[in-house]
Enzyme design. Structure first.
Site, PDB file in Angstrom:
ATOM      1  N   ARG A 249       0.846  -1.195   0.000  1.00 19.14           N
ATOM      2  CA  ARG A 249       0.000   0.000   0.000  1.00 19.14           C
ATOM      3  C   ARG A 249       0.879   1.241   0.000  1.00 19.14           C
ATOM      4  O   ARG A 249       1.960   1.246   0.605  1.00 19.14           O
ATOM      5  CB  ARG A 249      -0.921   0.009   1.219  1.00 19.14           C
ATOM      6  CG  ARG A 249      -1.941  -1.132   1.220  1.00 19.14           C
ATOM      7  CD  ARG A 249      -2.851  -1.052   2.429  1.00 19.14           C
ATOM      8  NE  ARG A 249      -3.832  -2.134   2.425  1.00 19.14           N
ATOM      9  CZ  ARG A 249      -3.651  -3.333   2.969  1.00 19.14           C
ATOM     10  NH1 ARG A 249      -2.499  -3.599   3.589  1.00 19.14           N
ATOM     11  NH2 ARG A 249      -4.581  -4.254   2.914  1.00 19.14           N
ATOM     12  N   LYS A 276      -2.721  -1.384   7.471  1.00 26.39           N
ATOM     13  CA  LYS A 276      -4.158  -1.111   7.488  1.00 26.39           C
ATOM     14  C   LYS A 276      -4.896  -2.123   8.358  1.00 26.39           C
ATOM     15  O   LYS A 276      -5.801  -1.756   9.116  1.00 26.39           O
ATOM     16  CB  LYS A 276      -4.704  -1.148   6.059  1.00 26.39           C
ATOM     17  CG  LYS A 276      -6.213  -0.919   5.974  1.00 26.39           C
ATOM     18  CD  LYS A 276      -6.687  -0.979   4.538  1.00 26.39           C
ATOM     19  CE  LYS A 276      -8.189  -0.770   4.441  1.00 26.39           C
ATOM     20  NZ  LYS A 276      -8.675  -0.846   3.056  1.00 26.39           N
ATOM     21  N   HIS A 341      -2.226   3.494  -5.633  1.00 25.33           N
ATOM     22  CA  HIS A 341      -2.805   2.229  -5.176  1.00 25.33           C
ATOM     23  C   HIS A 341      -3.005   1.257  -6.332  1.00 25.33           C
ATOM     24  O   HIS A 341      -3.170   0.048  -6.130  1.00 25.33           O
ATOM     25  CB  HIS A 341      -4.141   2.510  -4.477  1.00 25.33           C
ATOM     26  CG  HIS A 341      -4.504   1.509  -3.431  1.00 25.33           C
ATOM     27  ND1 HIS A 341      -5.090   0.309  -3.731  1.00 25.33           N
ATOM     28  CD2 HIS A 341      -4.351   1.522  -2.079  1.00 25.33           C
ATOM     29  CE1 HIS A 341      -5.309  -0.368  -2.618  1.00 25.33           C
ATOM     30  NE2 HIS A 341      -4.865   0.338  -1.610  1.00 25.33           N
ATOM     31  N   ARG A 344      -1.157  -2.208  -6.902  1.00 24.86           N
ATOM     32  CA  ARG A 344      -1.634  -3.434  -6.242  1.00 24.86           C
ATOM     33  C   ARG A 344      -2.639  -4.165  -7.134  1.00 24.86           C
ATOM     34  O   ARG A 344      -2.612  -5.390  -7.241  1.00 24.86           O
ATOM     35  CB  ARG A 344      -2.267  -3.082  -4.903  1.00 24.86           C
ATOM     36  CG  ARG A 344      -1.255  -2.649  -3.856  1.00 24.86           C
ATOM     37  CD  ARG A 344      -1.900  -2.034  -2.630  1.00 24.86           C
ATOM     38  NE  ARG A 344      -2.854  -2.881  -1.955  1.00 24.86           N
ATOM     39  CZ  ARG A 344      -2.541  -3.883  -1.134  1.00 24.86           C
ATOM     40  NH1 ARG A 344      -1.268  -4.184  -0.914  1.00 24.86           N
ATOM     41  NH2 ARG A 344      -3.486  -4.588  -0.538  1.00 24.86           N
ATOM     42  N   HIS A 368      -3.984  -9.121   2.524  1.00 19.39           N
ATOM     43  CA  HIS A 368      -5.427  -9.177   2.729  1.00 19.39           C
ATOM     44  C   HIS A 368      -5.732 -10.190   3.818  1.00 19.39           C
ATOM     45  O   HIS A 368      -5.016 -11.170   3.992  1.00 19.39           O
ATOM     46  CB  HIS A 368      -6.141  -9.598   1.438  1.00 19.39           C
ATOM     47  CG  HIS A 368      -6.175  -8.517   0.420  1.00 19.39           C
ATOM     48  ND1 HIS A 368      -6.479  -8.742  -0.909  1.00 19.39           N
ATOM     49  CD2 HIS A 368      -5.935  -7.186   0.518  1.00 19.39           C
ATOM     50  CE1 HIS A 368      -6.429  -7.606  -1.575  1.00 19.39           C
ATOM     51  NE2 HIS A 368      -6.103  -6.645  -0.724  1.00 19.39           N
ATOM     52  N   TYR A 378      -7.328 -21.694   9.948  1.00 14.55           N
ATOM     53  CA  TYR A 378      -6.468 -22.785   9.509  1.00 14.55           C
ATOM     54  C   TYR A 378      -5.437 -22.364   8.469  1.00 14.55           C
ATOM     55  O   TYR A 378      -4.387 -22.990   8.327  1.00 14.55           O
ATOM     56  CB  TYR A 378      -7.332 -23.932   8.959  1.00 14.55           C
ATOM     57  CG  TYR A 378      -8.073 -24.653  10.046  1.00 14.55           C
ATOM     58  CD1 TYR A 378      -7.450 -25.632  10.823  1.00 14.55           C
ATOM     59  CD2 TYR A 378      -9.393 -24.337  10.337  1.00 14.55           C
ATOM     60  CE1 TYR A 378      -8.123 -26.284  11.841  1.00 14.55           C
ATOM     61  CE2 TYR A 378     -10.079 -24.981  11.356  1.00 14.55           C
ATOM     62  CZ  TYR A 378      -9.437 -25.958  12.100  1.00 14.55           C
ATOM     63  OH  TYR A 378     -10.109 -26.592  13.115  1.00 14.55           O
TER      64      TYR A 378
END
Length: 419
Positions: A249, A276, A341, A344, A368, A378
């Site tokens: 970012r 973030k 941005h 990304r 993310h 998991y």
């Protein structure tokens, strides 16, 4: 002496004794002297057939003249049929209620919420935006007690913002106000969150995705323009290159510090306070990123923890959030074509389209958070080995696109403006 009028001279010369004793000033006023040395003013009086005593303060904080004035006022209350002791309790209760009310206003609770968020490590940018929403835009709620705030009160500060067409700001403001009110509920200062009744009350904003170049050929043109830019500040050019190479970012790149880089392990670790999602994020560094950082290091190192991308005005402040965006404008790429941005989105699109890498590796590189709670519990692996190979592939791929670009920087600009 016990029945004589007191004087300041006599009071200053008083010495404590082994036992408590009293010095009378007449009219029920006396000074209670304790063995420990404390000297307390008291007023003896009768009310409703009962003998009572009223505390009037301590000497010398409360002077002899002050004590006599308090006696005069108390006598006036007695003549009016009012118990001065009960009146004092009422005044104390009123002061206490006023103090509690001041602590439970929306402005006061909002400050407590922000202080909690800071202690929890929320990013400074996040705290700053929340403070702006709560202190500036929600000023109409500042003096209201949190337990008295109703949905109509919240809506009253949201409607003017919505009327100006700032739909997303209004929705974020409602959400942030809700965080404060839920914080108040959790602490027993309010019964409920008034924003819960406002779902659907505000106009939904039109979703606008950040502009991004996600096709190989125009991305190559952009990369060639960046690498060919001779007039740009070294820190700005390096920041653009690393945004493209690492898909971090913009804010994570801007605030980077040299102690986050491990050249031996070829790793850049971004601390949680600058992330973030408030999770530490490590990214592998391909050869090209290592070379850029090593070339930049002699220019910006100013001691341990110094900024990688300091501004031109101060080595203690990073380049602004508009620096890289404005740089792309100077290179001829407009706001509807590419944003900082957007790198990304370019990485996510082309890495997925390549079919070479797992979705999990791409998502981990983008930092993310998995939406499915069970899967998140998991899928804790960072897919590090695959990400190391993937990011070297991505850097090589960007080099390839740049080398294949058909235009000179000046021609690139004209071509970019038509895309």
């Amino acid at each position: 002496m016990a029945t004589d009028k007191l004087s300041d001279v006599a009071l200053r010369s008083i010495k404590p004794r082994d036992k408590q004793f009293k010095l009378s000033d007449g009219g029920g006023l006396f000074l209670l002297v304790n063995p420990q040395g404390s000297r307390l003013w008291r007023l003896a009086y009768r009310f409703g057939g009962r003998q009572k005593a009223l505390a009037l303060g301590s000497y010398p904080a409360t002077s002899l003249s002050d004590a006599r004035e308090a006696r005069r006022k108390a006598k006036g209350l007695l003549e009016a049929g009012t118990d001065p002791g009960q009146e004092k309790k009422k005044r104390k209760a009123a002061v206490r209620a006023a103090e509690e009310a001041a602590e439970n206003t929306f402005a006061a609770v909002a400050e407590k919420y922000l202080a909690k968020a800071e202690k929890e490590g929320r990013a400074a940018v996040t705290i700053g935006k929340a403070r702006w929403l709560l202190n500036d835009l929600a000023a109409g709620l500042a003096d209201k007690l949190v337990h008295e705030i109703a949905p109509k009160d919240v809506l009253a500060v949201l409607r003017p913002i919505e009327a100006r067409g700032n739909y997303e700001t209004a929705r974020r403001m409602r959400s942030t106000i809700g965080l404060v009110l839920r914080f108040a509920v959790a602490n027993g200062w309010a019964e409920r969150d008034a924003t819960a009744d406002l779902k659907g009350a505000l106009r939904a904003p039109n979703v606008r995705h950040r502009a991004a170049i996600v096709k190989p050929e125009p991305l190559g043109v952009l990369m060639r323009a960046i690498y060919s830019w001779e007039g740009g500040q070294p820190t700005t050019v390096a920041a653009l290159k690393l945004m493209a190479l690492l898909a971090l970012r913009p804010g994570e790149v801007r605030g980077a510090r040299w102690d986050e880089i491990d050249f031996e392990k070829r790793t850049w670790t971004v601390p949680l306070e600058r992330m973030k999602m408030r999770r530490v994020h490590a990214t592998p560094l391909p050869d090209q990123a290592i070379a850029i950082l090593k070339e930049l290091r002699p220019l910006t190192v100013r001691g341990e923890g110094s900024l990688i991308f300091p501004s031109t005005t101060s080595s203690k402040v990073p380049i602004s959030e508009n620096t890289t965006t404005l740089a792309m404008r100077r290179l001829g790429f407009g706001p509807h074509q590419m944003t900082s941005h957007g790198f990304r989105a370019a990485f996510a699109t082309l890495a997925n389209e390549s079919g070479k890498w797992s979705v999990d590796s791409i998502e981990r590189q983008l930092a993310h958070v998995e939406g499915n709670a069970v899967r998140r519990a998991y899928a804790r692996g960072q897919y590090w080995d695959e990400r190391v190979v993937m990011m070297q592939w991505w850097a090589d791929y960007l080099d390839q696109l740049r080398e294949q670009a058909k235009y000179t920087p000046r021609q690139d600009k004209r071509k970019a403006m038509r895309r």
